[in-house]
Design a protein around this motif. Structure first.
Motif, PDB file in Angstrom:
ATOM      1  N   UNK A 187     -14.962-109.027  26.741  1.00  0.00           N
ATOM      2  CA  UNK A 187     -15.172-109.915  25.601  1.00  0.00           C
ATOM      3  C   UNK A 187     -16.781-110.347  25.639  1.00  0.00           C
ATOM      4  N   UNK A 188     -17.038-111.041  26.832  1.00  0.00           N
ATOM      5  CA  UNK A 188     -18.316-111.501  26.837  1.00  0.00           C
ATOM      6  C   UNK A 188     -19.629-110.645  26.640  1.00  0.00           C
ATOM      7  N   UNK A 189     -19.328-109.339  27.042  1.00  0.00           N
ATOM      8  CA  UNK A 189     -20.435-108.324  26.832  1.00  0.00           C
ATOM      9  C   UNK A 189     -20.414-107.786  25.310  1.00  0.00           C
ATOM     10  N   UNK A 190     -19.095-107.749  25.051  1.00  0.00           N
ATOM     11  CA  UNK A 190     -18.866-107.473  23.429  1.00  0.00           C
ATOM     12  C   UNK A 190     -19.510-108.390  22.701  1.00  0.00           C
ATOM     13  N   UNK A 191     -19.454-109.736  22.897  1.00  0.00           N
ATOM     14  CA  UNK A 191     -20.262-110.831  22.081  1.00  0.00           C
ATOM     15  C   UNK A 191     -21.595-110.816  22.054  1.00  0.00           C
ATOM     16  N   UNK A 192     -21.947-110.567  23.387  1.00  0.00           N
ATOM     17  CA  UNK A 192     -23.504-110.526  23.653  1.00  0.00           C
ATOM     18  C   UNK A 192     -24.186-109.356  22.643  1.00  0.00           C
ATOM     19  N   UNK A 193     -23.446-108.063  22.814  1.00  0.00           N
ATOM     20  CA  UNK A 193     -23.965-106.804  22.094  1.00  0.00           C
ATOM     21  C   UNK A 193     -23.938-106.829  20.578  1.00  0.00           C
ATOM     22  N   UNK A 194     -22.812-107.640  20.035  1.00  0.00           N
ATOM     23  CA  UNK A 194     -22.524-108.069  18.652  1.00  0.00           C
ATOM     24  C   UNK A 194     -23.730-109.036  18.251  1.00  0.00           C
ATOM     25  N   UNK A 195     -24.045-110.049  18.931  1.00  0.00           N
ATOM     26  CA  UNK A 195     -25.221-110.748  18.463  1.00  0.00           C
ATOM     27  C   UNK A 195     -26.292-110.059  18.497  1.00  0.00           C
ATOM     28  N   UNK A 196     -26.847-109.113  19.347  1.00  0.00           N
ATOM     29  CA  UNK A 196     -27.697-108.461  19.238  1.00  0.00           C
ATOM     30  C   UNK A 196     -27.763-107.666  18.078  1.00  0.00           C
ATOM     31  N   UNK A 197     -26.900-106.926  17.854  1.00  0.00           N
ATOM     32  CA  UNK A 197     -26.845-106.209  16.609  1.00  0.00           C
ATOM     33  C   UNK A 197     -26.916-106.935  15.219  1.00  0.00           C
ATOM     34  N   UNK A 198     -26.464-108.118  15.158  1.00  0.00           N
ATOM     35  CA  UNK A 198     -26.279-109.034  14.141  1.00  0.00           C
ATOM     36  C   UNK A 198     -27.677-109.714  13.898  1.00  0.00           C
ATOM     37  N   UNK A 199     -28.253-110.163  14.807  1.00  0.00           N
ATOM     38  CA  UNK A 199     -29.375-111.318  14.722  1.00  0.00           C
ATOM     39  C   UNK A 199     -30.771-110.729  15.415  1.00  0.00           C
ATOM     40  N   UNK A 200     -30.513-109.781  16.467  1.00  0.00           N
ATOM     41  CA  UNK A 200     -32.044-109.713  17.061  1.00  0.00           C
ATOM     42  C   UNK A 200     -33.136-108.789  16.541  1.00  0.00           C
ATOM     43  N   UNK A 201     -32.408-107.720  15.782  1.00  0.00           N
ATOM     44  CA  UNK A 201     -33.437-106.645  15.235  1.00  0.00           C
ATOM     45  C   UNK A 201     -34.143-106.057  16.399  1.00  0.00           C
ATOM     46  N   UNK A 202     -33.298-105.684  17.370  1.00  0.00           N
ATOM     47  CA  UNK A 202     -33.832-105.058  18.507  1.00  0.00           C
ATOM     48  C   UNK A 202     -33.889-103.523  18.411  1.00  0.00           C
ATOM     49  N   UNK A 203     -34.726-103.044  19.487  1.00  0.00           N
ATOM     50  CA  UNK A 203     -34.795-101.572  19.445  1.00  0.00           C
ATOM     51  C   UNK A 203     -34.092-101.069  20.518  1.00  0.00           C
ATOM     52  N   UNK A 204     -34.021-101.703  21.673  1.00  0.00           N
ATOM     53  CA  UNK A 204     -33.494-101.379  22.952  1.00  0.00           C
ATOM     54  C   UNK A 204     -32.475-102.321  23.468  1.00  0.00           C
ATOM     55  N   UNK A 205     -31.572-102.067  24.315  1.00  0.00           N
ATOM     56  CA  UNK A 205     -30.398-102.846  24.897  1.00  0.00           C
ATOM     57  C   UNK A 205     -30.130-102.547  26.288  1.00  0.00           C
ATOM     58  N   UNK A 206     -30.071-103.378  27.341  1.00  0.00           N
ATOM     59  CA  UNK A 206     -29.989-103.227  28.595  1.00  0.00           C
ATOM     60  C   UNK A 206     -28.721-103.947  29.050  1.00  0.00           C
ATOM     61  N   UNK A 207     -27.686-103.283  29.284  1.00  0.00           N
ATOM     62  CA  UNK A 207     -26.391-103.755  29.888  1.00  0.00           C
ATOM     63  C   UNK A 207     -26.089-103.155  31.251  1.00  0.00           C
ATOM     64  N   UNK A 208     -25.939-104.463  32.229  1.00  0.00           N
ATOM     65  CA  UNK A 208     -25.952-104.362  33.352  1.00  0.00           C
ATOM     66  C   UNK A 208     -24.620-105.003  34.198  1.00  0.00           C
ATOM     67  N   UNK A 209     -23.991-104.357  35.098  1.00  0.00           N
ATOM     68  CA  UNK A 209     -22.780-104.785  35.464  1.00  0.00           C
ATOM     69  C   UNK A 209     -22.971-104.859  37.134  1.00  0.00           C
ATOM     70  N   UNK A 210     -22.988-106.071  37.703  1.00  0.00           N
ATOM     71  CA  UNK A 210     -23.106-105.901  39.261  1.00  0.00           C
ATOM     72  C   UNK A 210     -22.212-106.632  39.972  1.00  0.00           C
ATOM     73  N   UNK A 211     -21.628-105.772  40.988  1.00  0.00           N
ATOM     74  CA  UNK A 211     -20.533-106.190  41.720  1.00  0.00           C
ATOM     75  C   UNK A 211     -21.193-106.772  43.090  1.00  0.00           C
ATOM     76  N   UNK A 212     -21.404-108.053  43.420  1.00  0.00           N
ATOM     77  CA  UNK A 212     -22.078-108.935  44.475  1.00  0.00           C
ATOM     78  C   UNK A 212     -20.842-109.154  45.371  1.00  0.00           C
ATOM     79  N   UNK A 213     -21.456-110.016  46.381  1.00  0.00           N
ATOM     80  CA  UNK A 213     -20.735-110.325  47.238  1.00  0.00           C
ATOM     81  C   UNK A 213     -19.759-111.514  46.885  1.00  0.00           C
ATOM     82  N   UNK A 214     -18.412-111.163  46.368  1.00  0.00           N
ATOM     83  CA  UNK A 214     -17.718-112.117  45.829  1.00  0.00           C
ATOM     84  C   UNK A 214     -17.917-112.656  44.502  1.00  0.00           C
ATOM     85  N   UNK A 215     -19.064-111.884  43.806  1.00  0.00           N
ATOM     86  CA  UNK A 215     -19.247-112.470  42.502  1.00  0.00           C
ATOM     87  C   UNK A 215     -19.337-111.209  41.566  1.00  0.00           C
ATOM     88  N   UNK A 216     -19.143-111.414  40.341  1.00  0.00           N
ATOM     89  CA  UNK A 216     -19.099-110.317  39.312  1.00  0.00           C
ATOM     90  C   UNK A 216     -20.160-110.940  38.310  1.00  0.00           C
TER      91      UNK A 216
END
Length: 412
Positions: free
Chosen positions: A325-354
């Protein structure tokens, strides 16, 4: 001991049924006492030259017993009246002493169990008991000349004291025990009412919390899909005359987005009707579906880069859903407000952290401070003891980054 001070609570008076029972009890005891008087006279019990005439003896029996008809309505008056009548009857030589003695004990018990003013009730009971022992001592002094000797007198006195102490103590303590039992029941009823009120309040809060949660879910679902549909419809309008093929592709995307949005809404509304539907809706949303969000953003015309770093690990369902849901909301806000051309989505599995990192190259205002989306992201992060950062990126554009701790273990 009762937790409510005696002075702060008064026992309610008797019910109509209890008052009727007292009337029948008093009349029955009076009738039995009169009958016992005749039996005592016929058997020569307590016979004396000082015995009163039969009508007077009947009078004293009735005066002693009939107050029981209102014993719970006026316990203090009844106890005093019976005590006075009991002594007067004995003084006048009434030959009925068995039932009337029991009536005296019942009056003392009733005063302890039903007395409205606890301090006055205690004083009256102790005073009556003290007067009765004084009358007992006086009777031994007056009639000691009729006893066979000092040894017999002493034996009778000890026996009378022991027996009377036992009966009077029993009546006094039983009265207190019954009154305290009623007080404890009253306290339990009050606590039950408070618990019911607390449960009702908790239920109302639970309903409100559930409504907020469902509203947040509906916002996430509708806002994302409608935003994508709006962008696709705008692209279709611009390409309708110049590039019909592209327009048809955009319309197909709008159709697919509408279908997906309707399916999501059905699942969410099903959650309102049954817990099983809610669980089914939760299970279909998770971090493994993040590539779908990236694909829909690409279909909207953005250049999207989606990458996963580290070794994915199993996550709790609630955490997986929150990440989606957080990624979905961030992408939605980009589509609605940012007038962006590119979007970078990264998921990192760190040591005990997402870590979730969503960055665009728009004009740096994709998430408004008062929007439902930002509030929802903060709530989701807070529930899982995570952290949320959002704001303009140093290299331009806008960035949303969330971190969640997890306990299932992960590789760097």
């Amino acid at each position: 001991m009762p937790s409510v001070p005696p002075g702060e609570w008064q026992r309610p008076g008797p019910t109509a049924r209890q008052r009727r029972n007292d009337w029948w009890t008093g009349l029955t005891v009076a009738a039995v006492a009169v009958l016992n008087l005749f039996l005592a006279r016929g058997g020569g019990m307590f016979d004396s030259e000082h015995a009163a005439a039969l009508p007077e003896q009947i009078w004293w029996v009735l005066v002693t017993t009939l107050p029981l008809t209102v014993r719970r309505s006026y316990p203090d008056v009844v106890a005093v009246a019976i005590a006075v009548a009991f002594i007067a009857g004995q003084y006048r030589g009434s030959q009925e002493q068995q039932i009337t003695t029991g009536v005296l004990f019942a009056a003392i018990y009733t005063l302890g169990a039903w007395g409205r003013d606890r301090q006055r009730s205690r004083i009256l009971r102790l005073s009556i008991i003290g007067v009765m022992f004084g009358w007992l001592a006086l009777a031994f002094v007056v009639f000691s000349g009729n006893l066979p000797g000092p040894a017999a007198t002493a034996s009778l006195m000890i026996n009378a004291v022991v027996v009377n102490v036992g009966f009077f103590a029993f009546c006094h303590l039983m009265g207190d025990a019954v009154w305290n039992g009623v007080l404890r029941r009253h306290e339990l009823e009050e606590q039950t009412e408070k618990l019911r009120a607390a449960q009702a309040l908790a239920a109302e809060r639970a309903v409100l919390t559930e409504r907020v949660r469902i509203a947040r879910e509906l916002h996430d679902v509708v806002a994302h899909h409608v935003s994508v549909m709006g962008i696709q419809a705008s692209a279709c309008r611009r390409a309708l005359d110049k590039d019909p093929v592209r327009a048809r592709t955009a319309l197909a995307s709008v159709e697919e987005g509408a279908r997906t949005a309707v399916d999501e809404l059905r699942r969410m509304l099903g959650a309102l009707r049954s817990g099983e539907a809610e669980q089914a809706a939760i299970e279909k949303i998770g971090i493994e579906r993040l590539p779908e969000i990236a694909d829909r953003a690409r279909e909207s015309g953005l250049a999207v880069e989606f990458a996963v770093y580290g070794e994915p690990v199993p996550l709790p369902e609630s955490l997986s859903q929150a990440a989606y849901r957080i990624v979905q909301e961030a992408v939605t806000n980009t589509l609605k407000h940012a007038h962006a051309q590119t979007l970078d989505v990264r998921v990192r599995y760190l040591n005990g952290q997402l870590e979730l990192d969503v960055t665009d190259d728009g004009r740096g205002g994709s998430t408004t401070a008062g929007g439902m989306g930002l509030v929802g992201m903060r709530e989701r992060v807070s529930v899982h003891d995570g952290s949320l950062e959002h704001g303009p990126h140093p290299d331009g554009g806008y960035r949303v980054r969330a971190r969640f701790p997890y306990t299932t273990g992960a590789t760097a």
